[in-house]
Design an enzyme around this catalytic site. Structure first.
Site, short mmCIF file in Angstrom:
data_model
loop_
_atom_site.label_atom_id
_atom_site.label_comp_id
_atom_site.label_asym_id
_atom_site.label_seq_id
_atom_site.Cartn_x
_atom_site.Cartn_y
_atom_site.Cartn_z
N ARG A 21 6.91 -24.23 40.80
CA ARG A 21 7.22 -25.43 41.58
C ARG A 21 6.64 -25.37 43.01
O ARG A 21 6.41 -26.40 43.62
CB ARG A 21 8.73 -25.64 41.67
N CYS A 169 19.44 -18.80 41.65
CA CYS A 169 18.55 -17.90 40.91
C CYS A 169 19.37 -16.82 40.21
O CYS A 169 19.15 -16.53 39.05
CB CYS A 169 17.53 -17.27 41.86
N ARG A 189 18.10 -15.85 36.48
CA ARG A 189 17.19 -16.71 35.71
C ARG A 189 15.77 -16.67 36.25
O ARG A 189 14.80 -16.83 35.51
CB ARG A 189 17.68 -18.17 35.73
N ASN A 200 18.41 -8.59 45.96
CA ASN A 200 19.42 -8.87 44.93
C ASN A 200 20.07 -7.60 44.40
O ASN A 200 21.29 -7.55 44.19
CB ASN A 200 18.80 -9.65 43.77
N HIS A 230 8.92 -12.50 38.16
CA HIS A 230 7.53 -12.80 38.52
C HIS A 230 7.11 -12.21 39.85
O HIS A 230 7.94 -11.97 40.73
CB HIS A 230 7.30 -14.33 38.55
N TYR A 232 4.51 -13.32 42.83
CA TYR A 232 3.68 -14.42 43.31
C TYR A 232 2.25 -13.94 43.55
O TYR A 232 2.03 -12.78 43.93
CB TYR A 232 4.27 -15.02 44.59
N ALA A 286 7.60 -17.97 49.11
CA ALA A 286 7.23 -19.26 48.52
C ALA A 286 8.45 -20.17 48.55
O ALA A 286 9.53 -19.79 48.10
CB ALA A 286 6.74 -19.07 47.09
#
Length: 287
Positions: A21, A169, A189, A200, A230, A232, A286
């Site tokens: 996104r 998230c 997620r 985290n 992921h 980036y 991001a």
């Protein structure tokens, strides 16, 4: 923190290119799990310096139930908001971007993020219009029915996602008690593995330690389960640099043993001991 470095390598080796996104682009894998024995030390990444104060302040902010980004700044910097107008937190960018786009109040004194984590943890709105304090209920379950398989807290409130500056998230977590030890499994997620995941890991490991203390339990494992994990595309250089570094031994986290209520923890109740790490590696988040 070999588990974390293994995850970075796994994504580089097995990941596929995916759009996202933000328009940045990622290398992504779906489904991965790490496990940390919390009795062996505090799982704070050592191959780059990690901003522990920001981690603790955000966790205290969640526990407080706040969704005001300037309140997070107050906790983080230990000053009143009129003195920290220009100070940024890990949520400032989202308050300025998504929050503003959604039409929330966005001034120098209040940056409202909608019903994000703190609201869901402490005042989930039920269908009857009554607020549910999930965190208090969870702790009560651990104390009174430790064999329950329903000791779960969810931030993924489908009816309120569109009101949030950023959908959660780290969506839900479950606790498990065995042999006098408290373990926690988090389902995340979506995970920005270079910038977000070290944050985290430390946050939920610390939450597990705090809840164990207020429930008179020892610590067990923190299990971190991912959906879309992921890297980036603009973090690849930083990741490769980090993977050249040797990890140091895990530090230890000391918590003020006098605190027996989850609502009573303050920044000064935590002390990180023997934290040896490499220098920080900067990267753009991001948004």
């Amino acid at each position: 923190m070999k588990q974390y470095l293994d995850l970075l390598e796994h994504i580089l080796e097995k990941g596929v290119k995916k759009e996202d996104r933000t328009g940045t682009g990622t290398i992504s894998v779906f489904g991965y799990q790490m496990r940390f024995n919390l009795s062996e030390g505090f799982p704070l990444v050592t191959t780059k310096k990690t901003h522990l104060k920001a981690i603790i302040s955000e966790l205290l902010w969640f526990i407080e139930g706040s969704t005001d980004e300037r309140r997070l700044a107050e906790i983080n910097f230990g000053e009143k908001r009129e003195n920290i107008i220009d100070k940024k937190t890990v949520w400032t960018a989202n308050a300025n971007a998504q929050g503003k786009a959604l039409g929330y109040i966005n001034t120098d004194t209040v940056k409202e993020l909608g019903p994000v984590y703190g609201a869901q943890w402490r005042s989930w709105m039920g269908t009857d219009g009554k607020a549910i304090d999930q965190l208090a209920d969870l702790i009560n379950q651990i104390k009174t029915n430790p064999d329950s398989r329903r000791m779960i807290l969810s931030a993924w409130n489908v009816g309120e996602i569109e009101k949030m500056a950023l959908p959660p998230c780290h969506t839900f977590f479950q606790f498990y008690v065995a042999e006098g030890k408290l373990s926690c499994q988090l389902y995340q997620r979506s995970a920005d593995v270079f910038l977000g995941v070290p944050f985290n890991i430390a946050s939920y490991a610390l939450l597990t330690m705090m809840i164990a203390q207020v429930c008179d339990l020892e610590v067990g494992d923190f299990v971190h389960t991912f959906g879309d994990a992921h890297i980036y595309s603009n973090h690849l250089e930083q990741v490769n640099l980090q993977l050249t570094r040797e990890a140091f031994s895990k530090p230890k986290m000391k918590i003020n043993s006098k605190i027996k209520d989850i609502n009573d923890f303050k920044m000064e109740d935590f002390e990180l001991v023997d934290y040896e790490c490499h220098e920080a590696i900067k990267a753009q988040m991001a948004v």
